[in-house]
Design an enzyme around this catalytic site. Sequence first.
Site, mmCIF file in Angstrom:
data_model
loop_
_atom_site.group_PDB
_atom_site.id
_atom_site.type_symbol
_atom_site.label_atom_id
_atom_site.label_comp_id
_atom_site.label_asym_id
_atom_site.label_seq_id
_atom_site.Cartn_x
_atom_site.Cartn_y
_atom_site.Cartn_z
ATOM 1 N N CYS A 74 25.140 32.406 48.046
ATOM 2 C CA CYS A 74 25.095 33.379 46.943
ATOM 3 C C CYS A 74 25.202 32.756 45.553
ATOM 4 O O CYS A 74 24.335 32.945 44.713
ATOM 5 C CB CYS A 74 26.222 34.392 47.066
ATOM 6 S SG CYS A 74 26.287 35.198 48.654
ATOM 7 N N HIS A 135 29.411 37.102 40.917
ATOM 8 C CA HIS A 135 29.677 35.881 41.694
ATOM 9 C C HIS A 135 29.386 34.590 40.947
ATOM 10 O O HIS A 135 29.037 33.568 41.550
ATOM 11 C CB HIS A 135 28.914 35.908 43.034
ATOM 12 C CG HIS A 135 29.668 35.198 44.142
ATOM 13 N ND1 HIS A 135 29.204 35.085 45.426
ATOM 14 C CD2 HIS A 135 30.862 34.556 44.134
ATOM 15 C CE1 HIS A 135 30.066 34.408 46.161
ATOM 16 N NE2 HIS A 135 31.087 34.081 45.386
ATOM 17 N N ASP A 337 19.370 37.377 48.151
ATOM 18 C CA ASP A 337 19.768 36.080 47.577
ATOM 19 C C ASP A 337 19.609 34.923 48.550
ATOM 20 O O ASP A 337 19.556 33.768 48.152
ATOM 21 C CB ASP A 337 21.200 36.133 47.003
ATOM 22 C CG ASP A 337 22.218 36.662 48.000
ATOM 23 O OD1 ASP A 337 21.822 37.086 49.113
ATOM 24 O OD2 ASP A 337 23.411 36.677 47.664
#
Length: 574
Positions: A74, A135, A337
């Site tokens: 990610c 993230h 992703d």
Amino acid sequence: MKSWWLLSSLLLLEVSCVSLQESNKPNFVLMMVDDLGIGDLGCYGNKTLRTPNIDQLAQEGVKLTHHIAAASLCTPSRAAFLTGRYPIRSGIAGTREIGVFIFTAASGGLPSKEVTFAKIAKQQGYETALIGKWHLGLNCESSDDHCHHPSVHGFNYFFGIPLTNMRDCQPGHGTVFQIHKYIPYGAMGITLVTAALLHYSGLITIRRGLILSLMSLLVMITALTAGFVKIIPYLNCVLMRNHRVVEQPYRSENLTQRMTHEAVEFIERNSAKPFLLFFSFLQVHTAMFASAPFRGTSRHGIYGDAVHEVDWSVGQIMQTLDRLSLRENTLVYLTSDQGAHLEEISATGEVHRGWNGIYKAGKSTNWEGGIRVPGILSWPGKIPGGRQVDEPTSNMDLFPTVVRLSGATVPEDREIDGHDIMDLLQGRVERSKHEFLFHYCNAYLNAVRWHPQNSSAVWKAFYFTPNFYPENETACFHTHVCFCTSNYVTYHNPPLLFDLSRDPSESTPLTPDTEPDFYSILAVMEEAVERHRSLVKPVDIQVSAGNVMWKPWLQPCCSTLSQLCQCQQDLLSG
Ligand SMILES: *[C@@H]1O[C@H](CO)[C@@H](O)[C@H](O)[C@H]1NC(C)=O
């Protein structure tokens, strides 16, 4: 008088040019689903999950069948998507096992000197928003300096989570922090027993106090780690609106509904000006969740239900664009992703993973299953619908494509690895500009892809491959993700070579016997690697051990510490 007239008409001309340009600027709705496998969508061949809204998007636009995420995890994949650059260039590439942020209170993040497409769009007058998962870091030095917050990277509005959804964020779903695995109980036990034996056989004398204190130390460490794991939801499951924590720990159950609602409102608020929306789904990452209307709707458990909910959400966004007559003025993109995370089997044995179709392995590997992701682009009137593009493309291509469509030019002070794909999407060219793509496993160059200009071959060479365990699977169940460091991989010299155009499942490596040009192909790829390496500048590693670890002084906390950083304030949109 005459000159005044000339001046004013020039001004008028100027104004009309500007507004013409403005009206040509499309809106952007960029949707990223977390951990979605390419084989989970109807339009990519799934027969049992129902994704009618996403399928329709593909029907009305272009479906990319060779769309590659720049990383199979990610954090780096998202860094590359936003900046159009290999993650190694921004320092989002670790040299150790860990390749993503695992604490909200970590000091690493996407450096502010990186340029995202959102930052450029904002400069071009766009209203910008990130809804969902980030993230890419939060703080540097204090609990609210927000040096890595989405707002630093061009997002005017943020509603979502600074970290990622994780098992710990839902009661009863276990933890990703298998810390007890790393306490050397075995070694400590052996030491204690040996010491006791030596002591009682009279060979050495150890004070009983010493043994007792060692034992209590062990108990204390165990209690502390168990306690720490208990408070992880308060530390990591943080929902924010702009700079404010609104829920801690968040309730995931209705989160996709709330985020969809936020996205729809954002589009409605900004329908009169150009806008860029990055809708970054928390689903279909573990801890799995689906809101009530979707639970039990699929034949694939809660995972399938979550995919159904994502598809519903996409439908809501598309309906909103239709209702506001924005379709012909909006470029819509949908991707994942990275590939599905094959190791995601719940503690009770329930399948919480997606499906990567014919592609080998999954998330955290550079086998095709880890990086070949769905890629759908739709812009009625500008991009001819119902087409499929099989040429290699990358999630990094969105950067130059968005930047140029927003009326800007790509930065020239840095390497940009993506290519503007409008010509490819509009059918004006047949070939992708990606002759080579480099595949990193954290900071290590893992594989290279070469699509020679004059041929249909797509060569892929691996310098190393992950050791799967158990060996008969194509996954790394013992460590939950595959690692890139020497203990966990097998090196190949000569590299493992495949031709994806003939063997898309990477089942049989070629040899000098089965591929007469074996060595010359590898030589060309090696040369490209050298060239690429010479253009990678050393930067600070954002996912180093020091930048990934939990730093209590960086911990966002919406209440006092004694109240355990707990609040449920966001009732307005609840
Ligand atoms: C559809 O997706 C589900 C869930 O990931 C998977 O189990 C199933 O094998 C897929 N079906 C097909 C036909 O690809």
